[in-house]
Design an enzyme around this catalytic site. Structure first.
Site, short mmCIF file in Angstrom:
data_model
loop_
_atom_site.label_atom_id
_atom_site.label_comp_id
_atom_site.label_asym_id
_atom_site.label_seq_id
_atom_site.Cartn_x
_atom_site.Cartn_y
_atom_site.Cartn_z
N ASP A 165 1.57 6.80 -16.43
CA ASP A 165 2.17 5.46 -16.46
C ASP A 165 3.67 5.69 -16.36
O ASP A 165 4.29 6.25 -17.27
CB ASP A 165 1.81 4.77 -17.78
CG ASP A 165 2.50 3.43 -17.95
OD1 ASP A 165 3.42 3.13 -17.16
OD2 ASP A 165 2.13 2.69 -18.87
N TYR A 196 11.64 -9.13 -9.44
CA TYR A 196 11.41 -8.11 -8.40
C TYR A 196 12.74 -7.78 -7.70
O TYR A 196 13.08 -6.61 -7.50
CB TYR A 196 10.36 -8.63 -7.41
CG TYR A 196 9.82 -7.57 -6.47
CD1 TYR A 196 8.90 -6.61 -6.92
CD2 TYR A 196 10.20 -7.52 -5.13
CE1 TYR A 196 8.39 -5.64 -6.07
CE2 TYR A 196 9.70 -6.56 -4.26
CZ TYR A 196 8.79 -5.62 -4.74
OH TYR A 196 8.29 -4.67 -3.88
N LYS A 202 14.35 -4.03 -7.72
CA LYS A 202 14.50 -3.26 -6.48
C LYS A 202 15.97 -3.07 -6.10
O LYS A 202 16.34 -2.06 -5.50
CB LYS A 202 13.70 -3.93 -5.35
CG LYS A 202 12.19 -3.92 -5.58
CD LYS A 202 11.66 -2.49 -5.68
CE LYS A 202 10.15 -2.42 -5.77
NZ LYS A 202 9.66 -1.03 -5.82
N PRO A 262 -3.08 -4.64 -0.53
CA PRO A 262 -3.39 -5.48 -1.70
C PRO A 262 -2.18 -6.14 -2.35
O PRO A 262 -2.28 -7.26 -2.84
CB PRO A 262 -4.06 -4.50 -2.68
CG PRO A 262 -3.72 -3.14 -2.20
CD PRO A 262 -3.47 -3.25 -0.72
N1 LIG Z 1 3.29 -3.64 -0.17
C1 LIG Z 1 4.45 -4.15 0.24
O1 LIG Z 1 4.50 -5.09 1.04
C2 LIG Z 1 5.75 -3.56 -0.22
C3 LIG Z 1 6.94 -3.98 0.37
C4 LIG Z 1 8.14 -3.46 -0.10
C5 LIG Z 1 8.16 -2.53 -1.10
N2 LIG Z 1 6.98 -2.13 -1.64
C6 LIG Z 1 7.04 -1.16 -2.72
O2 LIG Z 1 6.33 0.01 -2.34
C7 LIG Z 1 5.72 0.60 -3.48
C8 LIG Z 1 4.24 0.81 -3.22
O3 LIG Z 1 3.61 -0.44 -3.00
P1 LIG Z 1 2.11 -0.55 -2.47
O4 LIG Z 1 2.11 -1.46 -1.32
O5 LIG Z 1 1.53 0.81 -2.33
O6 LIG Z 1 1.45 -1.32 -3.70
P2 LIG Z 1 -0.02 -1.09 -4.32
O7 LIG Z 1 -0.19 -2.25 -5.24
O8 LIG Z 1 -1.01 -0.84 -3.26
O9 LIG Z 1 0.17 0.25 -5.16
C9 LIG Z 1 0.99 0.33 -6.28
C10 LIG Z 1 0.41 1.40 -7.19
O10 LIG Z 1 1.25 1.50 -8.33
C11 LIG Z 1 0.41 1.71 -9.44
N3 LIG Z 1 1.09 1.32 -10.66
C12 LIG Z 1 1.33 0.08 -11.16
N4 LIG Z 1 1.92 0.16 -12.36
C13 LIG Z 1 2.05 1.48 -12.62
C14 LIG Z 1 2.57 2.21 -13.69
N5 LIG Z 1 3.07 1.60 -14.78
N6 LIG Z 1 2.54 3.57 -13.63
C15 LIG Z 1 2.03 4.20 -12.56
N7 LIG Z 1 1.50 3.57 -11.51
C16 LIG Z 1 1.52 2.22 -11.54
C17 LIG Z 1 -0.82 0.85 -9.18
O11 LIG Z 1 -1.94 1.28 -9.96
C18 LIG Z 1 -1.01 1.07 -7.68
O12 LIG Z 1 -1.89 2.13 -7.42
C19 LIG Z 1 6.02 -0.34 -4.66
O13 LIG Z 1 7.13 0.13 -5.36
C20 LIG Z 1 6.35 -1.64 -3.99
O14 LIG Z 1 7.19 -2.45 -4.78
C21 LIG Z 1 5.78 -2.60 -1.23
#
Ligand SMILES: NC(=O)c1ccc[n+]([C@@H]2O[C@H](COP(=O)([O-])OP(=O)(O)OC[C@H]3O[C@@H](n4cnc5c(N)ncnc54)[C@H](O)[C@@H]3O)[C@@H](O)[C@H]2O)c1
Length: 240
Positions: A48, A139, A143, A177
């Site tokens: 975590d 958010y 970020k 997701p």
């Molecule tokens: N998906 C998008 O459109 C998008 C766009 C811009 C930035 N991001 C950033 O990219 C990164 C990855 O996003 P993603 O699309 O893979 O999202 P995702 O929801 O598919 O994966 C996020 C993962 O983080 C894990 N997580 C959540 N809380 C946690 C914690 N306390 N400790 C450890 N793990 C934890 C979840 O279990 C999940 O597996 C994130 O930081 C997100 O903010 C995503």
């Protein structure tokens, strides 16, 4: 196929879309991907990112097994919707603790292993770490924090020998997701998806694999002169 040959890379949020794609890309390029995620998800390590004791345990384990770290990708993150009026303090704290504290703790505790032989950190920020949105108050703050945290770490890492580089990656909406869940929470999900797509000049959402390719570059020696920089991968969204 060997752009990351024998590089040992720790990835948080690796059960998610981006973290999973990064782990796959690291292995494809000859590296060793050490995956981590929260207890409810599948990964090599339960970590975590908001828990300092989890970080200490995971890093001690990596030190025992590998004695060094060449890369860290902070991909764990939570999305949230809410403006300044309707976001309560608990929701704010939760987003900041995972997205910003989690990235700080990761960089801090992995640093000693990264500086043994030199290394590279990649922090997942977002286009929402560069521009604001009225409904993204927590958010945006988290970020935006990751963006400048990255630069401070980069400047510190540049003074060391061997050096540790640190860069941030700023994707727009990706297929997966995180965005699906966010869209479901809007008043008109179909309209919201179409509107978000229309806002992107290249006319589509990005993919986790495309973000992973950028991470491979930043982890590899190809980017040896790159640090403290922001890598936007947004289909042109912020060019307007
Ligand atoms: N998906 C998008 O459109 C998008 C766009 C811009 C930035 N991001 C950033 O990219 C990164 C990855 O996003 P993603 O699309 O893979 O999202 P995702 O929801 O598919 O994966 C996020 C993962 O983080 C894990 N997580 C959540 N809380 C946690 C914690 N306390 N400790 C450890 N793990 C934890 C979840 O279990 C999940 O597996 C994130 O930081 C997100 O903010 C995503």
């Amino acid at each position: 196929m060997d752009r990351l040959k024998n590089k040992i890379v720790l990835i948080t949020g690796a059960a998610g879309a981006v973290g999973g794609a990064v782990a796959q890309a690291v292995r494809k390029q000859g590296g060793v991907a050490i995956t981590s995620d929260v207890a409810s998800q599948k990964a090599d390590h339960i970590l975590d990112v908001a828990s300092e004791s989890d970080w200490l345990r995971a890093i001690a384990d990596v030190a025992r097994k590998h004695d060094r770290l060449d890369g860290l990708v902070n991909a764990a993150g939570l999305a949230s919707l809410g403006n300044i009026e309707d976001t309560d303090f608990a929701a704010w704290r939760k987003i900041l603790s995972v997205n910003l504290d989690g990235t700080f703790l990761g960089c801090k505790h992995a640093f000693a292993l990264l500086k043994r032989k030199g290394g590279a950190i990649v922090n997942l920020s977002s286009v929402l770490g560069l521009v604001g949105g009225q409904n993204f108050v927590a958010y945006n703050a988290s970020k935006g924090g990751v963006r400048l945290l990255t630069k401070s770490i980069a400047l510190h890492g540049a003074r060391l020998d061997p050096q540790v580089r640190c860069n941030s990656v700023h994707p727009a909406f990706l297929e997966g997701p995180m965005v699906d869940d966010m869209i479901k929470k809007t008043e008109h999900p179909d309209g919201a998806r179409a509107r978000l797509t229309r806002d992107i000049p290249l006319g589509r959402f990005g993919t986790a694999a495309e973000v992973a390719e950028m991470c491979v570059y930043l982890l590899s020696d190809e980017s040896r002169f790159v640090t403290g920089a922001e890598f936007i991968i947004d289909g042109g969204l912020t060019a307007r």
